[in-house]
Scaffold this motif. Structure first.
Motif, PDB file in Angstrom:
ATOM      1  N   GLU A  27      28.093  49.483  62.755  1.00  0.00           N
ATOM      2  CA  GLU A  27      29.544  49.700  62.676  1.00  0.00           C
ATOM      3  C   GLU A  27      29.870  50.793  61.654  1.00  0.00           C
ATOM      4  OE1 GLU A  27      31.714  46.140  61.845  1.00  0.00           O
ATOM      5  OE2 GLU A  27      31.095  45.155  63.697  1.00  0.00           O
ATOM      6  N   GLU A  30      28.952  54.184  63.000  1.00  0.00           N
ATOM      7  CA  GLU A  30      29.936  54.657  63.971  1.00  0.00           C
ATOM      8  C   GLU A  30      31.231  55.100  63.298  1.00  0.00           C
ATOM      9  OE1 GLU A  30      32.445  52.571  67.469  1.00  0.00           O
ATOM     10  OE2 GLU A  30      30.277  52.278  67.548  1.00  0.00           O
ATOM     11  N   GLU A  31      31.685  54.313  62.332  1.00  0.00           N
ATOM     12  CA  GLU A  31      32.972  54.595  61.696  1.00  0.00           C
ATOM     13  C   GLU A  31      32.900  55.704  60.651  1.00  0.00           C
ATOM     14  OE1 GLU A  31      36.546  52.116  59.501  1.00  0.00           O
ATOM     15  OE2 GLU A  31      35.058  51.042  60.681  1.00  0.00           O
ATOM     16  N   ASP A  33      29.830  57.698  59.951  1.00  0.00           N
ATOM     17  CA  ASP A  33      28.681  58.590  60.104  1.00  0.00           C
ATOM     18  C   ASP A  33      27.654  58.358  59.000  1.00  0.00           C
ATOM     19  OD1 ASP A  33      27.218  60.502  61.476  1.00  0.00           O
ATOM     20  OD2 ASP A  33      28.012  62.141  60.241  1.00  0.00           O
TER      21      ASP A  33
END
Length: 92
Positions: A27, A30-31, A33
């Motif tokens: 997570e 994704e949020e 980098d």
């Protein structure tokens, strides 16, 4: 540099705790980098201005983060987000 250190007990097996840490890292990747890799039961992560590790064992998770100078002002916001991720992935 500014450090954030958080320890939390969990009621999971080591395998479950590691899976939760992996989910949390995915997570964050994704949020924000954030790149990460595992060395045994320690996940090391980094991105410009942030580096740290998350150690998982049978009883607790321990997070250590070093924030660069430019992110120092965001420390309270970052800590809130970390606690939110811990609440979701390692509920007490």
């Amino acid at each position: 540099m500014s450090d954030i250190m958080i320890r939390r007990r969990h009621g999971k097996s080591l395998t479950e705790a590691r899976a939760s840490a992996e989910h949390m890292a995915a997570e964050l990747n994704e949020e924000f980098d954030l790149s990460y890799s595992w060395s045994g039961d320690v996940m090391r992560f980094k991105r410009p201005g942030v580096a740290g590790d998350l150690a998982v064992d049978e009883h607790e998770v321990a997070l250590n983060i070093r924030l660069g100078f430019l992110l120092f002002a965001l420390k309270p916001t970052i800590e809130r987000e970390i606690h939110r991720f811990f609440d979701e992935n390692f509920p007490v």
